[in-house]
Design an enzyme around this catalytic site. Structure first.
Site, short mmCIF file in Angstrom:
data_model
loop_
_atom_site.label_atom_id
_atom_site.label_comp_id
_atom_site.label_asym_id
_atom_site.label_seq_id
_atom_site.Cartn_x
_atom_site.Cartn_y
_atom_site.Cartn_z
N PRO A 41 0.75 -1.06 0.04
CA PRO A 41 -0.17 -0.13 0.02
C PRO A 41 0.90 1.28 -0.13
CG PRO A 41 -0.70 -1.57 1.76
CD PRO A 41 0.61 -2.18 1.20
N GLU A 42 0.62 2.25 -1.08
CA GLU A 42 1.30 3.44 -1.03
C GLU A 42 -0.01 4.49 -0.62
OE1 GLU A 42 3.35 3.99 -4.53
OE2 GLU A 42 3.67 1.67 -4.75
#
Ligand SMILES: [Zn+2]
Length: 277
Positions: free
Chosen positions: A2-3
């Site tokens: 996840p960014e």
């Protein structure tokens, strides 16, 4: 992994599910190393009967502000995920933490690779102040970004991944932003001219906003791939121009996308649009 867009999607999902204003009635930690900085027992005692006042994001951290002055910072790392379930739902193997809420639901945290961490602190700024500017924040200005680039004698790819330089970017959105700005990931930050710095600044914001609009990037079909709170997959993978597109034609010029390694990280480029100068 996840960014910023994926973490933002989770935060919006948590808010939409009405978690703000909910009281934590019970806490079960099933994998003690998930909790950083205190024992699971102390963690549970300190947050029990606290109300979740606000859920926000800074960089890749999810921030739960609690009524008693404590703050929970959650970093999902590789495979951290939240789900909201009824208590009767069978516990899954990788659900390491369960918060029982006053509306009868359970907020469960699942993490197959176990790299995620939960921090409980009265001083979240001690962790958050180490982060660089928020790329979609109002305070993030082109002039500041340009000046900042000029003082960093580093390659663009590792510099953009450095959370102390800029918060929120990871491998996917860095590759996409560099392609958008037509910059080679091995360019040195201090060699960018005004126009190139401006292109990069605009590209980063454009790509992150696109990621959020399509609820993040969900690669692969495995259960540990990114999904929102209700298991909804993101759609941004349909818009990737270079990331994991090795051998595919560049949508701008038709050259075949190449994969290279820069500082141990896989990097994807169009060799024509992103000349190495
Ligand atoms: Zn191209």
């Amino acid at each position: 992994m996840p960014e910023l867009p994926e973490v933002e999607t989770v935060v919006r999902d948590l808010r939409k599910a009405g978690l703000e204003g909910r009281c934590i009635r019970d806490v079960r930690v099933r994998w003690s190393r998930l909790i950083a900085g205190c024992s699971p027992k102390s963690f549970a005692a300190r947050i029990k009967y606290q109300t979740i006042q606000e859920i926000t994001r800074r960089g890749k951290y999810i921030i739960f502000q609690l009524s008693g002055g404590e703050t929970i910072l959650v970093h999902l790392r590789m495979t951290g995920q939240f789900t909201l379930k009824a208590p009767a739902t069978t516990r899954e193997r990788h659900e390491h933490l369960v918060l029982s809420l006053d509306n009868g639901q359970e907020l469960r945290y699942r993490d197959t690779r176990k790299f995620g961490r939960w921090h409980l602190t009265r001083h979240p700024e001690q962790i958050l102040q180490k982060l660089g500017p928020e790329p979609l924040g109002r305070a993030f200005r082109l002039s500041q970004f340009t000046a900042h680039l000029a003082t960093h004698r580093r390659l663009l790819k590792p510099l953009l991944l450095d959370q102390a330089f800029l918060a929120g970017l990871g491998n996917i959105y860095t590759d996409e932003a560099l392609w958008e700005a037509r910059l080679h990931p091995r360019r040195r930050a201090e060699t960018l001219n005004q126009a190139e710095a401006r292109s990069l600044f605009l590209a980063i914001r454009k790509i992150l906003k696109r990621g959020i609009r399509y609820a993040g990037t969900s690669l692969g079909s495995g259960k540990s791939n990114f999904s929102g709170l209700k298991g909804r997959r993101g759609r941004h993978q349909e818009f990737l121009r270079v990331y994991q597109q090795t051998g595919e034609p560049c949508s701008r010029c038709g050259s075949l996308i190449r994969r290279l390694k820069i500082g141990q990280r896989s990097t994807h480029i169009c060799p024509t649009c992103q000349m190495d100068r």
